[in-house]
Write a protein that holds these residues in place. Structure first.
Motif, PDB file in Angstrom:
ATOM      1  N   ASP A   8     -10.893 -19.432   7.448  1.00 39.29           N
ATOM      2  CA  ASP A   8     -10.797 -20.805   6.903  1.00 39.29           C
ATOM      3  C   ASP A   8      -9.946 -20.620   5.590  1.00 39.29           C
ATOM      4  O   ASP A   8     -10.039 -19.859   4.652  1.00 39.29           O
ATOM      5  N   GLU A  39      -9.867 -26.041   8.140  1.00 39.30           N
ATOM      6  CA  GLU A  39     -11.149 -26.908   7.691  1.00 39.30           C
ATOM      7  C   GLU A  39     -11.169 -27.317   6.326  1.00 39.30           C
ATOM      8  O   GLU A  39     -11.565 -27.972   5.676  1.00 39.30           O
ATOM      9  N   ASN A  40     -10.714 -26.409   5.435  1.00 41.58           N
ATOM     10  CA  ASN A  40     -10.912 -26.464   3.851  1.00 41.58           C
ATOM     11  C   ASN A  40      -9.565 -26.368   3.176  1.00 41.58           C
ATOM     12  O   ASN A  40      -9.264 -26.104   2.091  1.00 41.58           O
ATOM     13  N   HIS A 152     -17.907 -21.533  14.820  1.00 35.85           N
ATOM     14  CA  HIS A 152     -17.979 -21.969  13.179  1.00 35.85           C
ATOM     15  C   HIS A 152     -19.459 -22.269  12.908  1.00 35.85           C
ATOM     16  O   HIS A 152     -19.944 -23.159  13.445  1.00 35.85           O
ATOM     17  N   HIS A 177     -16.679 -20.044   8.871  1.00 40.26           N
ATOM     18  CA  HIS A 177     -17.379 -20.899   7.880  1.00 40.26           C
ATOM     19  C   HIS A 177     -18.200 -20.321   6.663  1.00 40.26           C
ATOM     20  O   HIS A 177     -18.376 -20.869   5.772  1.00 40.26           O
ATOM     21  N   HIS A 179     -16.977 -17.866   4.859  1.00 42.87           N
ATOM     22  CA  HIS A 179     -15.751 -17.506   4.135  1.00 42.87           C
ATOM     23  C   HIS A 179     -15.809 -16.040   3.486  1.00 42.87           C
ATOM     24  O   HIS A 179     -15.175 -15.770   2.592  1.00 42.87           O
TER      25      HIS A 179
HETATM   26 FE   LIG Z   1     -14.771 -23.321   5.937  1.00 46.30          FE
END
Ligand SMILES: [Fe+2]
Ligand SMILES: [Fe+2]
Length: 266
Positions: A8, A39-40, A152, A177, A179
């Protein structure tokens, strides 16, 4: 065929690190295909069309995502026409975008799938039931040359169970997910490369990429400002998988951790 998977990307620090360093990583490791979870990448919350375009420009072939995919509203229209951006496959029927696509690169058919876990995550269809059905339709060397799957999910057990379920049926199953990179990268019994979590591309002097002060206060259940990404020294975290052209399975997997204050010691 060599694949790079990046965990991520969190905030501007993670994004800038990937944009600056990816071309050199690609040439140093002779990478043929790059997947990154984005996604981040927009301030920690979702991704925008312009960030997707920047990532594609610097060498990312496919962007995967997860629970934060819809945080930036403009992505809803963008994902309909941009097949290089995936959202989890097991979102409800009728959700915009796609969770599985086949890409042609260097005359090789690369399947990429993004799925999301069910435990401690937003509601989505049962990932084990959905994937068991879908995987029977995607045979290595028949429908695709390689198949790489971003799972994820929050739980290490859920991710490891998925790795074993798909062993021998995918080139790579990698978690995202949390991290936080795990050290269990390996090739499973039937030839699928696996790692429980690829970690993140971002500033690790933080709580999963977000500034630590407010993140700590939340655990005291104190009122705090919105969490914002830590912006100082980013580390790029991911894995490299060498694919076997004859079988579509994995020959080798090794981690990449570069820049910042997080390093593997040898
Ligand atoms: Fe994430
Ligand atoms: Fe997530």
């Amino acid at each position: 065929m060599n694949f790079l998977f990046l965990g991520d990307i969190v905030g501007r620090a993670g994004r800038i690190a990937v944009i600056e360093k990816l071309p050199k990583i690609i040439s140093d490791h002779k990478i043929d295909f790059v997947i990154a979870n984005g996604e981040n990448s927009a301030g920690g919350y979702g991704i925008t069309p312009s960030i997707c375009d920047e990532l594609f420009k610097c060498g990312v072939d496919v962007i995967t995502s997860g629970n934060h995919i819809w945080d930036q509203k403009e992505i809803l229209n963008y994902i309909i026409n941009e097949k290089r951006l995936l959202r989890p496959f097991n979102f409800e029927d009728g959700t915009p975008g796609s969770g599985f696509e086949i890409y042609n690169k260097k005359n090789v058919k690369v399947g990429v799938m993004n799925i999301m876990g069910n435990i401690h995550m937003k509601k989505c269809n049962n990932v084990f039931e959905i994937i068991e059905k879908k995987i029977s339709e995607i045979k290595l060397k028949t429908h695709v040359d390689f198949l790489l799957i971003d799972f994820h999910a929050e739980l290490t057990s859920e991710k490891q169970a998925m790795g074993h379920l798909l062993d021998g049926k995918a080139t790579l199953v990698v978690g995202t997910h949390t991290h936080t990179p795990t050290l269990d990268y390996r090739i499973l019994d039937k030839g699928t490369a696996f790692q429980t979590d690829a970690g993140m591309c971002g500033d690790y002097n933080s709580v999963i990429g977000m500034k630590k002060e407010n993140a700590i206060l939340r655990f005291f259940k104190k009122k705090t400002d919105r969490l914002v990404p830590a912006m100082e020294v980013p580390t790029i975290s991911g894995i490299i998988v060498e694919g076997n052209n004859d079988t579509g399975l994995a020959k080798n997997i090794y981690p990449i951790l570069t820049g910042g204050n997080l390093k593997y010691k040898s």
